[in-house]
Design a protein around this motif. Structure first.
Motif, short mmCIF file in Angstrom:
data_model
loop_
_atom_site.label_atom_id
_atom_site.label_comp_id
_atom_site.label_asym_id
_atom_site.label_seq_id
_atom_site.Cartn_x
_atom_site.Cartn_y
_atom_site.Cartn_z
N ALA A 159 11.65 -7.99 -0.06
CA ALA A 159 11.57 -6.74 -0.81
C ALA A 159 10.43 -5.89 -0.29
O ALA A 159 9.33 -6.39 -0.05
CB ALA A 159 11.36 -7.03 -2.29
N LEU A 160 10.71 -4.61 -0.08
CA LEU A 160 9.70 -3.68 0.44
C LEU A 160 8.96 -3.05 -0.73
O LEU A 160 9.47 -2.15 -1.41
CB LEU A 160 10.35 -2.61 1.31
N GLY A 161 7.74 -3.51 -0.98
CA GLY A 161 6.92 -2.97 -2.06
C GLY A 161 5.63 -2.39 -1.52
O GLY A 161 5.40 -2.32 -0.30
N ILE A 162 4.76 -1.98 -2.42
CA ILE A 162 3.47 -1.40 -2.03
C ILE A 162 2.69 -2.36 -1.14
O ILE A 162 2.11 -1.96 -0.11
CB ILE A 162 2.64 -1.06 -3.29
N GLY A 163 2.69 -3.64 -1.50
CA GLY A 163 1.93 -4.62 -0.74
C GLY A 163 2.39 -4.73 0.70
O GLY A 163 1.57 -4.91 1.61
N VAL A 164 3.69 -4.61 0.93
CA VAL A 164 4.22 -4.71 2.30
C VAL A 164 3.75 -3.53 3.15
O VAL A 164 3.28 -3.70 4.28
CB VAL A 164 5.76 -4.80 2.29
N PHE A 165 3.87 -2.32 2.60
CA PHE A 165 3.46 -1.15 3.37
C PHE A 165 1.96 -1.14 3.63
O PHE A 165 1.50 -0.79 4.72
CB PHE A 165 3.89 0.13 2.65
N ALA A 166 1.17 -1.52 2.63
CA ALA A 166 -0.27 -1.55 2.80
C ALA A 166 -0.68 -2.64 3.80
O ALA A 166 -1.55 -2.44 4.66
CB ALA A 166 -0.96 -1.79 1.46
N THR A 167 -0.01 -3.80 3.73
CA THR A 167 -0.31 -4.88 4.66
C THR A 167 0.09 -4.51 6.08
O THR A 167 -0.62 -4.82 7.05
CB THR A 167 0.41 -6.17 4.22
N ALA A 168 1.22 -3.83 6.21
CA ALA A 168 1.65 -3.37 7.54
C ALA A 168 0.62 -2.41 8.13
O ALA A 168 0.28 -2.48 9.32
CB ALA A 168 3.02 -2.70 7.45
N TRP A 169 0.12 -1.52 7.30
CA TRP A 169 -0.93 -0.59 7.74
C TRP A 169 -2.15 -1.38 8.21
O TRP A 169 -2.74 -1.08 9.25
CB TRP A 169 -1.28 0.33 6.59
N GLY A 170 -2.53 -2.39 7.46
CA GLY A 170 -3.68 -3.20 7.82
C GLY A 170 -3.46 -4.02 9.07
O GLY A 170 -4.36 -4.14 9.92
N VAL A 171 -2.28 -4.60 9.23
CA VAL A 171 -1.98 -5.36 10.43
C VAL A 171 -2.00 -4.45 11.66
O VAL A 171 -2.43 -4.84 12.75
CB VAL A 171 -0.61 -6.07 10.29
N GLY A 172 -1.55 -3.20 11.47
CA GLY A 172 -1.65 -2.22 12.57
C GLY A 172 -3.10 -1.98 12.96
O GLY A 172 -3.44 -1.89 14.15
N ALA A 173 -3.98 -1.89 11.95
CA ALA A 173 -5.40 -1.72 12.23
C ALA A 173 -5.96 -2.93 12.97
O ALA A 173 -6.75 -2.79 13.92
CB ALA A 173 -6.17 -1.50 10.92
#
Length: 406
Positions: A159-173
């Motif tokens: 499921a794509l939730g807030i945590g997934v998008f925020a974690t993806a942003w962090g993994v990109g960093a």
């Protein structure tokens, strides 16, 4: 050819960096429920302001500082800047934890702030040193890591939730920071922040204030529009901005990032400054021209992209004029930043912000949304006139400075 390649890579780096955040927000708006998306936007806005603070203290300051630093001293200064980024990130992490008590979605971004700041330091260091291709590599890694995580999670049925998008942003960093370490090697190792603080104390505070003010200004205009004209009018204005304001601002930010280091390398007393100023003005001319062409096609373009806001098509022209006028302010901003006149640049931006916000209020009271939109163009014209006068004053002092014996 090398210069053309570097300029193209620099533009691509800035566009990809800004575009990644836009795509992240758009993807979140598509898959998240309205309430969840609202929480994500709030959390992302808080982190954006935190990053803007770090970018002013380090990233944008680096465009002025590194080119003017002797070549042999640059690696040590970059290491000091990385150390300062870690320090700022640590303090920012504590601040985000406090804010998360009121805006819960912020907590998802907390673990990644230090890495995001380090990655940002890396790309600005590469831009300042003329290594635009390396900066582009960091942005490609940043974007690819986010895309792989989100798409991969979706493909396995998560499921794509807030945590997934925020974690993806962090993994990109994280991926960007690792790429920085691989490309810069020993220059990416954090060192004591003292050398960076001492060498930039005359400009860093001003650049930080400018960066934060720039972020706040956009939100304040929309908030005032909503308060004075209503929520739908605020949405209509935002749609128009997404058409003829936001895209050119990304391009102009890229031009500013590329134009500032050459000014800094020349120094405040160089006779080459007028040429750089003219070349920068030439570089932004196509941006202004395209925006105005789009304005002539406002009806069809708004109907295609924002069909629910076609009744706001007559706002496109004044907002497009605001963008075009802002384009021709870029050469002056690069001149002031590169010659370390950061206080003067901040004063110019502060004056513009005050004029803009007062104009929005007066325009909305006198003529509703139309008056509000035209006040944006008028404030842009006044700011450009004042900025051009300041640039002329700076540029005409160059020969006199060179005539003074050393």
């Amino acid at each position: 050819m090398t210069s053309l390649r570097s300029s193209a890579a620099g533009m691509a780096s800035q566009l990809l960096n800004a575009g990644t955040n836009v795509v992240t927000a758009f993807a979140a708006s598509v898959v998240l429920a309205p309430e969840s998306f609202g929480l994500f936007v709030l959390g992302f806005a808080v982190v954006t302001i935190a990053l803007a603070t770090g970018r002013g203290l380090i990233g944008q300051t680096m465009l002025t500082q590194l080119p003017a630093t002797p070549e042999g001293d640059r690696p040590a200064l970059v290491r000091s800047a990385v150390g300062f980024a870690v320090l700022v990130g640590g303090l920012g992490t504590v601040a985000l934890l406090v804010v998360s008590q009121w805006i819960g979605s912020v907590v998802w971004f907390v673990p990644w702030l230090v890495l995001a700041l380090v990655q940002d330091v890396g790309r600005y260091a590469f831009l300042a040193l003329g290594r635009a291709v390396a900066a582009l590599v960091l942005d490609v890694v940043w974007a690819a890591a986010q895309a792989v995580l989100v798409v991969g999670w979706w493909l396995i049925g998560g499921a794509l939730g807030i945590g997934v998008f925020a974690t993806a942003w962090g993994v990109g960093a994280l991926a960007g920071a690792v790429a920085f370490a691989a490309l810069a090697r020993h220059s990416a190792v954090p060192a004591g922040p003292g050398p960076w603080l001492r060498s930039t104390r005359d400009v860093a505070g001003w650049f930080t204030a400018m960066s934060v003010l720039g972020q706040l200004e956009v939100y304040l205009v929309i908030l005032l529009a909503g308060a004075l004209a209503g929520a739908r009018d605020a949405g209509g204005l935002r749609a128009v901005q997404l058409l003829v304001f936001q895209p050119p601002m990304v391009l102009l930010g890229a031009v500013l990032a590329l134009a500032t280091p050459p000014v800094a390398r020349l120094g405040a007393g160089s006779s080459g400054l007028p040429s750089v100023w003219r070349l920068t003005a030439l570089a932004v001319t196509p941006v202004a021209a395209v925006v105005l062409v789009v304005a002539t096609l406002a009806g069809p373009v708004m109907g295609f992209l924002f069909p629910q806001y076609t009744d706001y098509s007559d706002l496109v022209l004044p907002v497009a004029l605001q963008s075009a006028l802002a384009a021709f302010a870029v050469p002056t901003l690069a001149l002031l930043a590169g010659t370390r006149r950061a206080g003067l640049a901040f004063g110019l931006q502060t004056g513009r912000s005050i004029l803009l916000l007062v104009g929005v209020v007066v325009g909305a009271i006198v003529a509703g949304t139309h008056g509000l939109a035209w006040s944006l163009a008028i404030s842009g014209a006044v700011t450009l006139a004042v900025g051009t006068y300041i640039a002329w004053s700076v540029l005409t002092t160059v020969p006199a400075r060179e005539a003074v014996p050393a």
